[in-house]
Structures are given as structure tokens and as C-alpha cells.
Design a protein around this motif. Structure first.
Motif, short mmCIF file in Angstrom:
data_model
loop_
_atom_site.label_atom_id
_atom_site.label_comp_id
_atom_site.label_asym_id
_atom_site.label_seq_id
_atom_site.Cartn_x
_atom_site.Cartn_y
_atom_site.Cartn_z
N TYR A 367 0.70 -1.13 0.15
CA TYR A 367 -0.12 0.04 0.06
C TYR A 367 1.00 1.08 0.10
O TYR A 367 1.64 1.54 0.96
N GLN A 368 0.90 1.99 -1.01
CA GLN A 368 1.59 3.27 -1.23
C GLN A 368 0.89 4.36 -0.82
O GLN A 368 -0.31 4.41 -1.04
N VAL A 369 1.36 5.32 -0.02
CA VAL A 369 0.92 6.68 0.28
C VAL A 369 1.78 7.72 -0.13
O VAL A 369 2.93 7.61 0.09
N LEU A 370 1.55 8.75 -0.51
CA LEU A 370 2.15 9.98 -0.95
C LEU A 370 1.71 11.11 0.18
O LEU A 370 0.85 11.44 0.36
N VAL A 371 2.92 11.56 0.84
CA VAL A 371 2.85 12.63 2.05
C VAL A 371 3.32 13.94 1.41
O VAL A 371 4.60 14.02 1.15
N PRO A 372 2.33 14.85 0.98
CA PRO A 372 2.90 16.12 0.65
C PRO A 372 3.35 16.89 1.70
O PRO A 372 3.10 16.76 2.71
N MET A 373 4.69 17.43 1.19
CA MET A 373 5.55 18.13 2.20
C MET A 373 5.37 19.86 1.88
O MET A 373 5.73 20.24 0.54
N THR A 374 5.20 20.70 2.60
CA THR A 374 5.09 22.30 2.33
C THR A 374 6.33 22.82 3.23
O THR A 374 6.64 22.35 4.33
N PRO A 375 6.72 23.88 2.80
CA PRO A 375 7.95 24.37 3.64
C PRO A 375 7.48 25.06 5.07
O PRO A 375 6.66 25.39 5.08
N LEU A 497 5.95 7.75 0.56
CA LEU A 497 6.62 8.54 -0.45
C LEU A 497 6.51 9.92 0.01
O LEU A 497 5.57 10.18 0.66
N PHE A 498 7.69 10.62 -0.03
CA PHE A 498 7.45 12.07 0.12
C PHE A 498 7.29 12.96 -1.29
O PHE A 498 8.16 12.61 -1.96
N GLY A 499 6.36 14.05 -1.33
CA GLY A 499 6.63 14.92 -2.58
C GLY A 499 6.39 16.18 -2.24
O GLY A 499 5.75 16.75 -1.21
N VAL A 500 6.45 17.06 -3.33
CA VAL A 500 6.08 18.47 -3.21
C VAL A 500 5.37 18.84 -4.33
O VAL A 500 5.72 18.40 -5.63
N ARG A 501 4.26 19.26 -4.16
CA ARG A 501 3.24 19.68 -5.19
C ARG A 501 3.67 20.76 -6.11
O ARG A 501 4.25 21.81 -5.78
N GLN A 502 3.21 20.33 -7.50
CA GLN A 502 3.69 21.67 -8.40
C GLN A 502 2.53 22.47 -8.35
O GLN A 502 1.58 22.08 -9.12
N GLY A 503 2.51 23.60 -7.87
CA GLY A 503 1.38 24.49 -7.77
C GLY A 503 0.16 23.98 -7.09
O GLY A 503 0.43 23.63 -5.84
N ASP A 504 -1.07 24.32 -7.65
CA ASP A 504 -2.11 23.42 -6.92
C ASP A 504 -2.64 22.37 -7.85
O ASP A 504 -3.68 22.23 -7.82
N SER A 505 -1.75 21.76 -8.55
CA SER A 505 -2.09 20.71 -9.33
C SER A 505 -2.00 19.25 -8.88
O SER A 505 -1.61 19.02 -7.59
N ASP A 506 -2.21 18.26 -9.47
CA ASP A 506 -2.22 16.76 -8.98
C ASP A 506 -0.94 16.11 -9.32
O ASP A 506 -0.72 14.83 -9.58
N ILE A 507 0.19 17.01 -9.81
CA ILE A 507 1.52 16.40 -10.23
C ILE A 507 2.52 16.94 -9.16
O ILE A 507 2.57 18.13 -8.75
N PHE A 508 3.42 16.16 -8.63
CA PHE A 508 4.15 16.06 -7.54
C PHE A 508 5.62 15.99 -8.11
O PHE A 508 5.82 15.38 -9.32
N VAL A 509 6.61 16.23 -7.42
CA VAL A 509 7.89 15.88 -7.43
C VAL A 509 8.04 14.87 -6.37
O VAL A 509 7.70 15.46 -5.14
N SER A 510 8.60 13.67 -6.63
CA SER A 510 8.46 12.73 -5.31
C SER A 510 9.78 11.95 -5.33
O SER A 510 10.75 11.97 -5.73
N SER A 511 9.76 11.28 -4.07
CA SER A 511 11.05 10.36 -3.75
C SER A 511 11.20 9.24 -4.32
O SER A 511 12.13 8.48 -4.38
#
Length: 671
Positions: A367-375, A497-511
Motif C-alpha cells: 500500500y503506497q501513500v504519498l505525503v505532501p510536504m510544504t516548507p 513516499l514524500f512529495g512536493v506539489r507543483q502549484g495546485d495541481s495533481d502533479i508532484f515531484v516525489s522521492s
């Protein structure tokens, strides 16, 4: 000869030891080996060729193969005859030129695909035919993939060194590729073997499979088996007009039967000609035929569905439990990190196959989950495209920049400005900046982030309600946080997984890495959230009895070992879901959809192009949000390597031929 404890021991020149006592005798061969790392692959003293230099130690997969058979034995019912099938066929083919290891390899491939409950007594003859047809196909295409070498779908308990796991599968029939004479001879030997098998089966028409098992190579089954062997039209060919490609041998002396069939066809043609004057009768007949065909297709889809082993776990329950666990973690993460300069963790998003509703694995679902990170406060994230010159890959670096906080009216610990307060005051009165903890040269470091998250999970776990009944086991990973939770009867494996969202889209940069080695400061672009939302959209549009996920899961498991990635098959299915109405993914269309997937894969390999489903796709549902540079981009080619490398393209075409024949063999066996 030596006598010990009443037993006689003797050794021959080859190092074989024979131990006898009275009527019992055991012959033992002791091999020597050196293990490769902590894997199940050794270099051993067992020779591969007639002459092997005394300083040469061939690579040995014997331990890995033994562990595979042990794995099968644990899953198989007590009355499984898979070993008897192997033993029967190896004895049958003695003297016909094929090695025991070739037969064993074919059986291991079949055990990986045919459900273990279909190796009981009543399936015994069919499994023998599977082995024979598989051998014929492999000889015809001059390829038999090694079962261990390059097989990324082995049970987790079988450990392979990276160079064995990631290698291209080795062809055991390499000599047939290089020597046309050897190939011709092998085809002739297969014809002899197939006739011999047919003769054994047909000569014992009145005997049951039970007696066939116990009597060995001299017994057979019934007349239906003979007709089954002579059948030369597959279900796939009948459904889609793909033609007859099944191997057909042993039909000599049956002209009379064929002529009888032709006469019956001629009579039917005459009857059809008489009906031309009666359109109403024709329409009624056509409608009846269509209903019959639909009924047959629906029944066949049901048979295939019943005989496929789907994941043991209920994915909906598993996904729900994982999200509840991540919500519990989030409550404590917020408390621990509320006044720190570590990344701010947002709510976890379920991604990957399990949260899309399917799984390429029967067991050990991940089971994969993506945790978005903000500064955190006083910091900002800036995404920098690393490989702007390579359109087929988009990797980013996350530059962390300190921001001025002098205008903040709040006072207290960790409220000083990193830019405008003296370093000594910052060191004395404030926690370190994110730049100093999880960054390398001011870029967010994946490895450091993963280590920090592991420490966070380990510290928070005892406070969770789930810790009272569940046991947490942390699993090693450098670019994610992986763990397994068990309670004695249930087990869930999770990858965060860890990720940073591109703007307010559903595309991330992830680990999540794309390649075997990815630098610790590289964050690849990830479309996992967008793909998950597409499957959610399809689920809302699909009828309750839709089998689109079953088609995807079935095909990803069928193609294991043939060189195509699970992501390739998933991409093809997403494209098909965009163009085929959801009403045509029901059970009656199950086989037709499998053929669509197979034919789409063939076309993509031929033209050396498979477009990415998300990048540049302007036809996605509106709820899937893409950044402008992704939406307006030219779709990049997942088969870019086939464009650049003619050898890779040739190999992919060969792998597709093997896969298509294998799929046809599976489907034909369920008619």
C-alpha cells in the motif's frame, strides 16, 4: 568400501557417495559453493559443460529453485500433482533430446501462472498438455527464458543479488537461435515427443487420470484428450480473427474424419442458401447465433475469472485501514512538528495499484501513500528542472531558500529571522534551519528526509491506539519509509513516499526513483496522484459488474517474466479505458479486452512508441489538474529506448511473440 554403524559407504571417482543398508540405498552428491552476498545464488562446483576448468565455478541457482518449490508446496492443496506432472514428463521425454532442466524450467513457469488448485488429479492430463504445448512453442520461437535469472516476480523469500535480479532473462535455447540445423532437429524431436504423448494418452482411453498418475508413462486418459490435442483453433483466433497459430501435430491418418466434417459444412452451406429467400428466418437465426455467442463469451469469461487467483487481501479494507493509520500518525506529527523547522506534513494520499483498485501481486500487497510536504515558517521551496534538455525524463531538485521573518509580530522560541539575526544568537535561541538538517548544498535531500521520517514514525508509534494490538516492523529503504504492521492473523505492508506539489495541481515531484540509482537530491516528476484520480473517475462511470481492473490485473500477471513492465501494461489499459465504452468491460467482453491489450502492446512495440498517458493528454477528466507545462507538452515516449536501440527493439518483438503465444495457450486451455 567402508562399514559404519551397519551401513556400507562407497565413493566413486565423481565424488558420488552411495549409502546402503539391506534393501535401502541412497546415492548422495555433495557440492561445494560460495554464496553471493546474502542471496540464494551461489557459485558452485557443479559443472555446466562436459569439460569445465578446475578453477571455474559456475553460477548456481539450485538453492533459489529449491526455495521456489518449497513456496509452491506451502500454497498447494494436499492432493496437488504438480510434482507428479514434472516427474511424468521428464521420464516421458528421455531419449528425445530435451534436457530434464528444460522441462523443469517450463513447469516452474507454469506453476507461476496456473493457479495451484488447478494441479489436482482431474487437471492432470490438461497440465501435461500445457507442458507439451509450452515446449513446442519454446522450440518454435527458439526461446526458453531462465526461470530465476532476471525474474523480478519471484516470492520475496527468494533473495537474488542485484546483478541477477536486474539482468535480461537468459535464453536456455540460445543454441537453437544460432544453429538452424539444431533448431530443425529440435522441432523433429518435439514432433516425436508429442506423438508419443498422444499415443500414450489415446491408447488408454478407458483409464482414469488416477490410474494414469500411478502407472506413469504407459497410461492415458480418454477420447476427449485426443480431440483436445488435435484442436488447432484458439479462442483468441475465433474471437478476433487472429488466425490459427497453435502447434498442430499428429493429424496423419485422419483424412476421413476431416472429409466428414467438410461434408457436414457443405450441407450447412446448402441449408444457408435455401434460407436466403426467408429474411425473417435469417434475422431470427442471426439473433439466436448472437445470443449463443454472447452466452459462450460470458461463460468463458466466468471460467477464466474463477480460475484466476486474485489478491488474498480485500484491497478496499486494506486501503481504508492504511488511511486511518496515516490519519492517526498525522495527529501526532502535527503536535511534534508544530514549532519546528522541519517540513510541514500534509494529509497522506493513497497512490499506486492498491488504491487504484488492483494489485499485480496475489500476496504481499504493498500500500503506497504519498505525503505532501510544504516548507516550514521562514523557508520556501523552489523546483528546479534538472534535465531540461531531455524531453523523455523530468527530474527536479527542490531548492530550499530562507525567507525574512522580521515582520512577524509573534515572539518566543524559534521566532528569530535566519537572514537578519546574528549566527551566535540563532545557535543559542533557535533550532537549526531546514537548510542545515535535511538539505545538501541547499537542496532537499531524499535520503536525509527518509531517515528523519523513520525516526519520526519510530517515536510516534507507541502513542498510537493501533500499537496496542499491532506490531510495527520497519523495513530498510533509502528513498521512502517502508514498514509492515501485523497482529498475528493480518499483515499490511506500507510504503510512504514524500512529495512536493507543483502549484495546485495533481502533479508532484516525489522521492520515488525512476532508475536503479537516483541522486539523493533528485526528485523525479510523479503522476501517481493523477493516475489514481483517473481510476477513481473510471470507477464512478463503470457499471457495478465491470471487469476493467480484473483485465489489468490478469494481464500484468500473465506477462511476468516476458520483459514488459507493469507500468507499460497499466498505461495501455488506461489508454483503452479512454476510448472503449465502459459497458464493454463486462464479463462477456473479458477475453476480447485481453486481446485488445495484447494487440495494443504489439502495435506499440512494432512502431517503437507508447505515449505516456498523463503528459500532454488534453482529454483527461476536468477533475485531474495538470500544470500548464505538463498539459501542453508533447507526450513523451515510454518506448524511447526501442527507438534508440535496434537490438532492444528486436528483443522486445521476440518477447511479445512469446507473450502472445503464452496468452493464447492459457486462454485455449479454458475453452
Amino acid at each position: 568400501m567402508e562399514l559404519r554403524n551397519g551401513r556400507e559407504h562407497s565413493c566413486d571417482e565423481e565424488g558420488l557417495t552411495e549409502v546402503t543398508k539391506g534393501t535401502e540405498s541412497f546415492r548422495i552428491e555433495i557440492l561445494f559453493g560460495v554464496r553471493q552476498g546474502d542471496s540464494d545464488v551461489f557459485v558452485s562446483s557443479q559443472p555446466r559443460e562436459a569439460y569445465t576448468s578446475s578453477t571455474v565455478w559456475p553460477e548456481s541457482y539450485a538453492v533459489a529453485e529449491m526455495k521456489f518449490f518449497k513456496y509452491i508446496a506451502r500454497r498447494a492443496p494436499s492432493n496437488s500433482l504438480h510434482l507428479k506432472c514434472l516427474q511424468f514428463f521428464t521420464r516421458l521425454q528421455l531419449g528425445l533430446g530435451f534436457s530434464t532442466y528444460a522441462t523443469k524450467t517450463i513447469v516452474m513457469h507454469l506453476l507461476n501462472i496456473v493457479p495451484v488448485h488447478e494441479w489436482r488429479r482431474r487437471h492432470f492430463v490438461r497440465r501435461l498438455l500445457d507442458i507439451s504445448e509450452s515446449l513446442g512453442t519454446c522450440v518454435e520461437v527458439r526461446r526458453l527464458n531462465h526461470f530465476i535469472f532476471g525474474n523480478r516476480r519471484l516470492p520475496l523469500e527468494i533473495c537474488l543479488p542485484p546483478e541477477v535480479l536486474m539482468a535480461s532473462s537468459r535464453n536456455l535455447f540460445h543454441d537453437l537461435e544460432m544453429d538452424p540445423v539444431a533448431h530443425s532437429q529440435a522441432m523433429s524431436q518435439y514432433v516425436d515427443l508429442h506423438r508419443w504423448l498422444k499415443q500414450i494418452l489415446n491408447n488408454e482411453q478407458t483409464r482414469t487420470p488416477r490410474r494414469l498418475v500411478h502407472r506413469g508413462a504407459n497410461n492415458g486418459a480418454n477420447e476427449e484428450v485426443g480431440r483436445y490435442l488435435d484442436a488447432n483453433e484458439g479462442y483468441i483466433g475465433n474471437q478476433e480473427g487472429a488466425g490459427n497459430e497453435a502447434v498442430n501435430v499428429g493429424n496423419e491418418g485422419e483424412e476421413d474424419e476431416d472429409n466428414g466434417a467438410n461434408g457436414e459444412e457443405n450441407n450447412n452451406d446448402a441449408g444457408n442458401a435455401q434460407d436466403l429467400d426467408n429474411p425473417a428466418a435469417n434475422d431470427e437465426a442471426n439473433a439466436g447465433n448472437e445470443l449463443v455467442e454472447r452466452g459462450q463469451a460470458d461463460n468463458f469469461g466466468r471460467i477464466v475469472m474463477e480460475n484466476v487467483q486474485w489478491p488474498v487481501q480485500d484491497l478496499l479494507i486494506g486501503c481504508h485501514w492504511i488511511i486511518l493509520l496515516m490519519d492517526s500518525f498525522a495527529v501526532y506529527f502535527q503536535r511534534v512538528l508544530s514549532n519546528s523547522f522541519y517540513p510541514v506534513l500534509q494529509g497522506a494520499i493513497g497512490v499506486g495499484s492498491a488504491f487504484e483498485g488492483w494489485s499485480p501481486r496475489e500476496q504481499d500487497v504493498v500500500y503506497q501513500v504519498l505525503v505532501p510536504m510544504t516548507p516550514p515558517r521562514g523557508h520556501s521551496f523552489h523546483l528546479e528542472l534538472e534535465s531540461a534538455g531531455q524531453r523523455h525524463v523530468r527530474n527536479f531538485r527542490v531548492r530550499v531558500q530562507q525567507e525574512c521573518t522580521c515582520g512577524s509580530a509573534r515572539r518566543g522560541k524559534n521566532r528569530l529571522c535566519f537572514l537578519h539575526h546574528p549566527e551566535e544568537e540563532l545557535r543559542s535561541n533557535q533550532d537549526p534551519s531546514l537548510v542545515d538538517t535535511l538539505c545538501t548544498d541547499s537542496y532537499l535531500d531524499v535520503h536525509k528526509t527518509a531517515r528523519w521520517f523513520y525516526q519520526l514514525v519510530r517515536a510516534v508509534w507507541p502513542a498510537l491506539l493501533q500499537s496496542h494490538n499491532w506490531h510495527l516492523v520497519l523495513l530498510p529503504s533509502r528513498r521512502s519509509c517502508q514498514f509492515k504492521v501485523t497482529n498475528g492473523t493480518e499483515s499490511f505492508r506500507t510504503e510512504i513516499l514524500f512529495g512536493v506539489r507543483q502549484g495546485d495541481s495533481d502533479i508532484f515531484v516525489s522521492s520515488q526513483p525512476r532508475e536503479a540509482y537516483t541522486s539523493s537530491t533528485v526528485w523525479p516528476e510523479s503522476y501517481a496522484v493523477a493516475e489514481m484520480k483517473f481510476f477513481q473517475y473510471i470507477a464512478r462511470q463503470a457499471p457495478s459488474d465491470s471487469l476493467h481492473l480484473n483485465c489489468l490485473q490478469f494481464f500484468t500477471r500473465v506477462q511476468v517474466g516476458f520483459g514488459f513492465s507493469t507500468y507499460t501494461i497499466k498505461t495501455i489499459v488506461m489508454h483503452l479505458l479512454s476510448i472503449i465504452p465502459m459497458s464493454q468491460w463486462r464479463r462477456g467482453y473479458f477475453v476480447r479486452r485481453l486481446v485488445d491489450i495484447s494487440e495494443s502492446l504489439r502495435t506499440c512495440v512494432e512502431v517503437r512508441r507508447l505515449n505516456h498517458f498523463i503528459v500532454g493528454n488534453r482529454g483527461l477528466p476536468l477533475e485531474i489538474r495538470l500544470p500548464p507545462e505538463v498539459l501542453m507538452a508533447s507526450s513523451y515516449n515510454l518506448f524511447h529506448d526501442l527507438e534508440m536501440d535496434p537490438v532492444a527493439h528486436s528483443q522486445a518483438m521476440s518477447q511479445y511473440v512469446d507473450l502472445q503465444r503464452w496468452l493464447k495457450l492459457i486462454v485455449n486451455n479454458e475453452q
